[in-house]
Design an enzyme around this catalytic site. Structure first.
Site, mmCIF file in Angstrom:
data_model
loop_
_atom_site.group_PDB
_atom_site.id
_atom_site.type_symbol
_atom_site.label_atom_id
_atom_site.label_comp_id
_atom_site.label_asym_id
_atom_site.label_seq_id
_atom_site.Cartn_x
_atom_site.Cartn_y
_atom_site.Cartn_z
ATOM 1 N N LYS A 127 -3.512 -1.850 7.694
ATOM 2 C CA LYS A 127 -3.549 -0.827 6.437
ATOM 3 C C LYS A 127 -4.987 -0.420 6.162
ATOM 4 O O LYS A 127 -5.583 0.311 6.988
ATOM 5 C CB LYS A 127 -2.865 -1.591 5.415
ATOM 6 C CG LYS A 127 -1.040 -1.692 5.809
ATOM 7 C CD LYS A 127 -0.487 -2.330 4.622
ATOM 8 C CE LYS A 127 0.914 -2.101 4.815
ATOM 9 N NZ LYS A 127 1.477 -2.967 6.113
ATOM 10 N N SER B 118 4.894 -3.145 -2.466
ATOM 11 C CA SER B 118 4.737 -2.120 -1.743
ATOM 12 C C SER B 118 5.789 -0.770 -2.219
ATOM 13 O O SER B 118 5.193 0.181 -1.997
ATOM 14 C CB SER B 118 4.857 -2.435 -0.108
ATOM 15 O OG SER B 118 6.429 -2.424 0.158
ATOM 16 N N HIS C 129 -1.310 -4.965 0.887
ATOM 17 C CA HIS C 129 -1.468 -3.671 0.033
ATOM 18 C C HIS C 129 -2.516 -3.986 -0.727
ATOM 19 O O HIS C 129 -2.746 -3.076 -1.501
ATOM 20 C CB HIS C 129 -0.490 -3.336 -0.568
ATOM 21 C CG HIS C 129 0.641 -2.638 0.601
ATOM 22 N ND1 HIS C 129 0.731 -1.368 1.106
ATOM 23 C CD2 HIS C 129 1.838 -3.114 1.121
ATOM 24 C CE1 HIS C 129 1.785 -1.172 1.750
ATOM 25 N NE2 HIS C 129 2.518 -2.299 1.996
#
Length: 399
Positions: free
Chosen positions: A247, A188, A216
């Site tokens: 996310k 990240s 991610h």
């Protein structure tokens, strides 16, 4: 008693501020989107948002919001219980089945967050006779989850396959019963992608399982948005995938473990964050189903995100900024000095661009950066305005 504790806490907080590591919280008065309205903690007014994990721009997507409204009417607000007592609805089982199918795994179990998902895996699956081999830059939730287990712990240098093989041999030499390699799919702070194909090759060679936190990546990495296992064509070789619904998949909250059927079955029986935490709110489960519909019906959002990412990286490089290499939507602009990174973030906010400076201990000493995160919700003009703001902020900082 607390008076003495208060003085200690205040001294610690003063040290954090003096080191330039204090993390102010800016308050926004609008939905999460490509632009937000800052109401406190920074320059007031509308600003371009380049620091959210809203990769596909779905946090305020009208179809996702409509699905959430419908779910509130049908399923209610919350479950007020854990899963094995009276906290499982049809919508939870449906989402688990859809995630399993989407990620190419046999079964899926939902958690209140991916932090909890990572916290619930290692202690359940591994004992003192086992070994876990972890990438040095793995997320804090993986590190904390490993600490909860009694397994022997080995760490290998970030994405270093030679070092990983050395640690696998070391674990085998210690007589490990089970060996589990764990890595972030995308790191990240750097936007670097783990070499999952090489990791799986080493796992096969040394009789280890493979676990990936793909928070991610799922939703936009890989041809179908199925994450780093799809990108590296190893979907059938990864044993455990953890991830978040907070996310790219709508941006709310909630996490999951998608894995081999027997692994998920044991997690349902013994994983403490699952057994002792309230069930994921049904409105989030239902909205997440709509997100999966959107992901599987078209790839326009992934295409737009890729175009925005390429444009930002190219223009920033042309302007002489140091951006870590890659093509991920996490585009770290390397600054070096912590105070300079913090000041640049302030200058950018004054120019209508909301970003955050990251410094030690979040990243190594001397590697402070501004982590820019692109979104499909950004327009080409938004991206160009952000680059121009970086140029202007740098000029003021160097004046």
């Amino acid at each position: 008693m607390f008076d003495s504790v208060r003085d200690d806490l205040r001294a610690t907080l003063d040290e954090i501020r003096a080191a330039g590591l204090h993390k102010p919280e800016r308050v926004i008065g609008t939905p999460q989107s490509a632009t937000v309205n800052v109401t406190a903690g920074g320059r007031p007014g509308e600003v371009l948002n380049f620091c959210a994990n809203n990769y596909l721009g779905l946090a305020d997507h009208p179809e996702v919001i409509a699905a959430a409204h419908e779910a509130l009417d049908r399923w209610g607000y919350g479950m007020a219980s854990v899963r094995f007592i009276c906290g499982t609805q049809e919508v939870h089982k449906e989402l688990e089945a859809r995630l399993s199918s989407f990620l190419g795994q046999e079964d899926t179990i939902l958690y209140s967050s991916c932090f909890d998902a990572n916290g619930g895996v290692f202690e359940t699956l591994l004992g003192p006779e086992d070994a876990v081999i972890s990438d040095a830059l793995n997320h804090a939730s993986i590190i904390d989850g490993i600490r909860l287990s009694k397994a022997r712990r080995f760490r290998y240098a970030n994405r270093d396959m030679a070092d990983l093989e050395c640690r696998l041999k070391e674990a085998a030499g210690g007589g490990a019963r089970r060996k589990l390699i764990v890595t972030d799919g995308v790191f990240s702070m750097d936007g670097y992608v783990a070499p999952l194909d090489e990791i799986c090759d080493l796992a096969d060679r040394h009789g280890a399982m493979v676990m990936v936190d793909d928070s991610h990546a799922v939703g936009f990495v890989g041809p179908g948005g199925r994450g780093t296992p799809e990108l590296h064509r190893v979907m059938d070789r990864v044993d455990i995938i953890t991830g978040t619904l907070g996310k790219a998949l709508g941006g709310a909250s909630g996490g999951y473990v998608a894995a081999r059927a027997e692994i998920v079955a044991l997690l349902r029986q013994r994983s403490r964050p699952y057994l002792f935490s309230n069930t994921l709110a049904p409105v989030i489960a239902a909205a997440s189903l709509k997100v999966l519909d959107l992901l599987e019906s078209a790839d326009d959002l992934r295409v737009r995100l890729a175009e925005n990412t390429a444009l930002f990286r190219r223009r920033m490089t042309e302007k002489g900024f140091d951006i870590l290499p890659g093509d991920h939507a996490i585009a770290p602009v390397m600054i070096g000095d912590a105070s300079r990174a913090g000041r640049m973030a302030e200058l950018l906010l004054e120019r209508g661009v909301y970003v955050i400076g990251f410094s030690y201990p979040v990243v190594p000493q001397g590697q402070a950066r501004i982590r820019v995160q692109l979104s499909a919700a950004h327009s080409t003009d938004d991206v160009n305005r952000a680059v121009d703001a970086f140029v202007a902020a740098r000029a003021e900082l160097d004046a």
